[in-house]
Motif scaffolding. Sequence first.
Motif, mmCIF file in Angstrom:
data_model
loop_
_atom_site.group_PDB
_atom_site.id
_atom_site.type_symbol
_atom_site.label_atom_id
_atom_site.label_comp_id
_atom_site.label_asym_id
_atom_site.label_seq_id
_atom_site.Cartn_x
_atom_site.Cartn_y
_atom_site.Cartn_z
ATOM 1 N N GLU A 144 0.845 -1.208 0.000
ATOM 2 C CA GLU A 144 0.000 0.000 0.000
ATOM 3 C C GLU A 144 0.878 1.256 0.000
ATOM 4 O O GLU A 144 0.525 2.272 -0.588
ATOM 5 C CB GLU A 144 -0.919 -0.022 1.227
ATOM 6 N N GLU A 145 2.032 1.169 0.647
ATOM 7 C CA GLU A 145 2.938 2.338 0.741
ATOM 8 C C GLU A 145 3.755 2.512 -0.529
ATOM 9 O O GLU A 145 4.553 3.457 -0.626
ATOM 10 C CB GLU A 145 3.874 2.176 1.939
ATOM 11 N N LEU A 146 3.639 1.594 -1.454
ATOM 12 C CA LEU A 146 4.212 1.628 -2.805
ATOM 13 C C LEU A 146 5.709 1.362 -2.937
ATOM 14 O O LEU A 146 6.137 0.788 -3.923
ATOM 15 C CB LEU A 146 3.911 2.968 -3.513
ATOM 16 N N PHE A 147 6.505 1.810 -1.986
ATOM 17 C CA PHE A 147 7.957 1.811 -2.225
ATOM 18 C C PHE A 147 8.689 0.693 -1.485
ATOM 19 O O PHE A 147 8.271 0.266 -0.401
ATOM 20 C CB PHE A 147 8.551 3.156 -1.810
ATOM 21 N N ASN A 148 9.821 0.289 -2.030
ATOM 22 C CA ASN A 148 10.576 -0.829 -1.439
ATOM 23 C C ASN A 148 11.079 -0.509 -0.038
ATOM 24 O O ASN A 148 11.164 -1.384 0.816
ATOM 25 C CB ASN A 148 11.748 -1.238 -2.343
ATOM 26 N N ASP A 149 11.395 0.761 0.208
ATOM 27 C CA ASP A 149 11.906 1.099 1.543
ATOM 28 C C ASP A 149 10.804 1.052 2.602
ATOM 29 O O ASP A 149 11.084 1.051 3.797
ATOM 30 C CB ASP A 149 12.579 2.478 1.532
ATOM 31 N N LYS A 150 9.547 0.995 2.170
ATOM 32 C CA LYS A 150 8.426 0.898 3.113
ATOM 33 C C LYS A 150 7.925 -0.543 3.246
ATOM 34 O O LYS A 150 7.107 -0.845 4.101
ATOM 35 C CB LYS A 150 7.248 1.757 2.627
ATOM 36 N N ALA A 151 8.371 -1.405 2.342
ATOM 37 C CA ALA A 151 7.829 -2.767 2.284
ATOM 38 C C ALA A 151 8.480 -3.666 3.332
ATOM 39 O O ALA A 151 9.585 -3.386 3.808
ATOM 40 C CB ALA A 151 8.086 -3.350 0.888
ATOM 41 N N ASP A 152 7.792 -4.742 3.663
ATOM 42 C CA ASP A 152 8.363 -5.802 4.496
ATOM 43 C C ASP A 152 9.442 -6.484 3.647
ATOM 44 O O ASP A 152 9.141 -7.109 2.628
ATOM 45 C CB ASP A 152 7.237 -6.779 4.855
#
Length: 395
Positions: free
Chosen positions: A175-183
């Motif tokens: 949902e946050e779109l970016f890899n740095d926000k992803a698990d």
Amino acid sequence: MRRKIKNNISWVGYIDWELEKFHGDDYSIMNGSSQNAYLIEEGKTVLIDTIWTPHRFDFVENLKSEIDLHKIDYIIANHGECDHSGALTALMAEIPDTPIYCTANAVKSIEGQYGKRGWNFHIVKTGDTLDIGSGKSLVFVEMRMLHWPDSMATYMTGDNVLFSNDAFGQHYAVEELFNDKADKCLLWKEAMKYYANILNPFSPLVAKKIQEVVGMNIPIEIIAPSHGAIWRENPLQIVTKYAEWANSYQEDQITIAYETMWEGTAKIAHEIAGEIARQSPDTVVKVFNVSKADKNEIMTEVFKSKAVCVGSPTVGNSILSGMAGWLEFLKQLKFKNKKAGVFGCYGWSGESVKILREKMTEAGFNVVDGEIKSLWNPDAETLAKIPELVKNLLA
Ligand code: FEO
């Protein structure tokens, strides 16, 4: 709906938390997915890709709520597969004359799916550019057979964004779109699953294309694929990983895949697993019943493995049908540089081990000596042959 990616670039795609299967029922989705489309509003307004057919009307309505559709100067269709072209019919009903930039093969695939509708296609090749105003332009890079003949990527100068379409994507909802926000665990797991199950057959082309793109010496600040997380933090990490994956990738792992009728072949599978752990405690061992475990998850484990051991009892002078289907999929994925072992029980005719050997050889595996062929349930004498098979797999 619109989410900012960078400067005048927005994400206008669809995050599909409910999706469970993809490519018909052939690819399992465990953590959602997305179809990423992008809107660029510079001197010219550009839409890069659309979304999957079932969501086409929502896509157009959402886009309308963001911009006057007639302001779209260009549509870029990086790939004709319906998860990216599926909203074109609804969109082009509103703006029928808008030029669509794509490869010659994409015209074939789009018209093949939706019929000849007289759309205003502009065919592009690698190196062709499109001025989008504000001193920026789009550069097209054909990505033939990555993974369809029509696939291409689009690079935007100025903002240095590579819209890579399927390449570098994951079936993973972020949902946050970016890899740095992803698990990160899920991100890498899903990126590898995507590569193993979709791109692995084309690994030689992946390696060549990466060399070509690196050779172009273009700055890349963001890689924006058409599924999953957008690579904003250290975007080239996924390119480096693809180069590694494309080169007959393997880890210190052995995967055992079997199917069983009355648990005799299952017993051999688990005895082999235990023997691997005894002979090589650092080697990761995974065991799957192919008729029960998810086939795409198993293939991801095969992708990581240096060897695979497959087992089936003899049934009807052949092997069990679940294993037969699984082996057909295994062959399609064109794994390289991996060993294989074979095993199975039988009661009378006993063809399964020979058939497994043939099928694994056909699938490109180097089948080692020391098969385990058990008349009825495995007895101590049969099980005593397992160390030799494991030794050969580990050699
Ligand atoms: Fe995501 Fe090949 O379509």
